[in-house]
Design an enzyme around this catalytic site. Sequence first.
Site, PDB file in Angstrom:
ATOM      1  N   SER A  83      46.604  37.139  42.218  1.00 49.94           N
ATOM      2  CA  SER A  83      45.458  37.704  41.490  1.00 49.94           C
ATOM      3  C   SER A  83      44.498  38.304  42.501  1.00 49.94           C
ATOM      4  CB  SER A  83      44.720  36.589  40.735  1.00 49.94           C
ATOM      5  OG  SER A  83      43.832  35.912  41.624  1.00 49.94           O
ATOM      6  N   ASP A  84      43.700  39.285  42.063  1.00 48.39           N
ATOM      7  CA  ASP A  84      42.614  39.707  42.940  1.00 48.39           C
ATOM      8  C   ASP A  84      41.545  38.617  42.866  1.00 48.39           C
ATOM      9  OD1 ASP A  84      41.178  42.992  43.659  1.00 48.39           O
ATOM     10  OD2 ASP A  84      40.903  41.043  44.604  1.00 48.39           O
ATOM     11  N   HIS A  85      40.528  38.758  43.697  1.00 49.25           N
ATOM     12  CA  HIS A  85      39.517  37.727  43.881  1.00 49.25           C
ATOM     13  C   HIS A  85      38.869  37.313  42.556  1.00 49.25           C
ATOM     14  CE1 HIS A  85      36.069  36.124  46.478  1.00 49.25           C
ATOM     15  NE2 HIS A  85      35.780  35.818  45.238  1.00 49.25           N
ATOM     16  N   ALA A  86      39.177  36.124  42.080  1.00 47.40           N
ATOM     17  CA  ALA A  86      38.581  35.560  40.851  1.00 47.40           C
ATOM     18  C   ALA A  86      39.017  36.293  39.589  1.00 47.40           C
ATOM     19  CB  ALA A  86      37.061  35.531  40.934  1.00 47.40           C
TER      20      ALA A  86
END
Length: 733
Positions: A266-269
């Site tokens: 996933s990208d950040h958060a």
Amino acid sequence: MDSEKLKELFQQLTPEEKIAQTIQLNGSLVIENEVMTTGPMHDLGLPPNLKIHEIGSIYNVNDYQKLIQLQRETLEHSRLKIPMLFMSDVIYGFRTIFPIPLAQAGSYDFDLIEQAAEMTAKECYQNGLHVIFSPMLDLVRDPRWGRVMESPGEDVYTAKRFAQSVVTGYQGDLTHGLAENHVAACIKHFAGYGAPEAGREYNTVDMSNQRLFNEYLQPYQAAIEAQALLVMTAFNVLNGEPATGSRWLNREILRERFGFDGVLVSDHAAIKELVPHGFAKDEREAAQKGLEAGVDFDMMTSVYATHLPELIKQPELAALLDEAVWRILVLKNQLGLFENPYRGLRTQHTGEVLSDEAKELAVKLVEKSCVLLKNDGSLPLKKDQTVAVIGPYGESRLTLGFWASVSGKPQDTIPLKTGLLQHFAAENLIFARGYNLFDSYEQFGPLKAGIEQLNGPIEPEDQLLVEAVKAAEAAEVIVLTFGEQFMESGEGASKAHLQLPLKQIRLIQALKKTGKPLIGVLYTGRPLVLTQVEPLFDSLLLVWYPGTMGGIGIANLLSGQASPTAKLSMTFPRSEGQIPIYSAQLPTGRPLTDSEHSDRFLSKYRDESNEPLFAFGTGLSYGMFTGEWLESAVLSETIQLDYRIKNQAEVAGETVVQIYLLQRPASMVRPSRQLIASDLVLLAPQEDKEKRLSLPISVLGFYDNQGAKHLSNGTYRFLMRIDQKETLLAVTI
Ligand code: GLC
């Protein structure tokens, strides 16, 4: 480790250990005073019983001693001794920083791009990294979006070639797993992140499936065909679903249609953000949707760690977790980490960086990435000219671009002044800052002192202007370095206004008034709106952010030691109102030319031209090349296009030939022109050469909204572009 042993290892994992493998944290959270701690982790709300030494990956630790420490502690405390995966935001260089991708793509020297990627992989490998979060392959047609700087630009063909070169350069031949001096590529951001409405960061993306299949998905697909081992999800909504939570995008398209069986990060958060998107009612549902979409790593949140223990009591979700963890173990095995968890690390010293070979490669890529947009003959400079070098980039080292600072160091950068002194006598160079690169250093927070120390104190603008004009009056020719500063592009840097700051416009006008030839050297991470100042320049060289060796490469071009060959990878608009504006546009039913309608009722503006200021594919050289089509032949699966090209100059030269496919009637409307091939041709003085391009016939096809491919017989027209001249060819298949 062989697959059977890996399976045995997998079967020993407890549910808690499986969940821990899906957690990825920024290294800053797990290291305090050189040791791994759980303290800052809990700022993320991670469950207290989470065993830090069992998590699957950390990222953005680039210090070899810290990586050794992390791995040593992990192996000491992990029950099954599963090594940690080290990833990092290395986008266009580790310590040898190359030109930004938007610049590199315009070189059309895909072999050189591959060599630079291989050098980056070597520096990363020798400093202990396993995976790097690049190449970013988001197609971009809106310069208001700040991340265009890390993209290969607006064009599908160019982005696909860039994708293949960088993935291959990073990973090498995978027959026997990842060899030494190579790292795994994590392409991003899947999918469509480069087309946010209004160019606003993280904003909604919405487009037809035919546009996805024919354009925006193509570069990712090319990277997966080049065997990219990881993919990172995108923040944005795509056609009503957040990309990170979309089963259609991540399972049906990425894994089933493209055949990707690697790790999805996933990208950040981005999993947690399914809640604010309104796609999950709470973080528990977000965790479930992330897992169902096939996202293997939860980057930087506690969503998986907190909610998967409960969720996997449902057998179908437990099975999805097993799939995710299996892919993570397979990747660690491909990297050889079970046999060599300190892969590439040297216990006593940092790995090799900034080698002579790396720096020479960087100089060459700078020379081939700078675009000569305009030249009345003022370039190249003459040896004995007195040159006023005005503007902060004459001496600044802050020319690396937004993403370089994760591992790059501005202190390594060679400023333009150093490069120029290799070609011109010191007494013939007059330097003046002209204007302050930053209006304030406050934006740099804790880094403020370091940046100020590196870039010098802020001085009164009026005084800088006066000094600049004085320097110009004392010289025969002016080289003005101008444009953006590196924090104006990259992530979180959308801009609604793309004109130059008033202080730069004022300076350009004042310098023009001196009557001296005015050469612009433009530093920027995006196309800007230069319409007001463009007429004031006699010559204009776009250098983007040229990286560590920028000063040398640019000076080689300004002096004529090297000749510019690059082409624009992204259109420069005349005004923001034209955006999105790009080369492969559809003609509409009321094109400006050949329409039966009166002038008012054509596809046009009342207050602006339809034309860009500088079109995609623009790029001059110091030479002169001409060309003509020769024979063409259609074989079963390929089209052969023969052409002749001549170097009209008395010196050897290189040029980029571009081949466009022109629109023809079809069941889906196709672009007026579409780049389908390029050729980098090096010719001796006055050399006349015959060349052949063999293109797969599939390049003539297209997808419909259902993703079905279409290709029909008929007459196809091709346009060959050599220098700024275009010649037409018709071929019947
Ligand atoms: C950022 C970026 C992504 C980067 C990741 C890790 O938000 O979107 O490109 O790789 O987080 O830093």
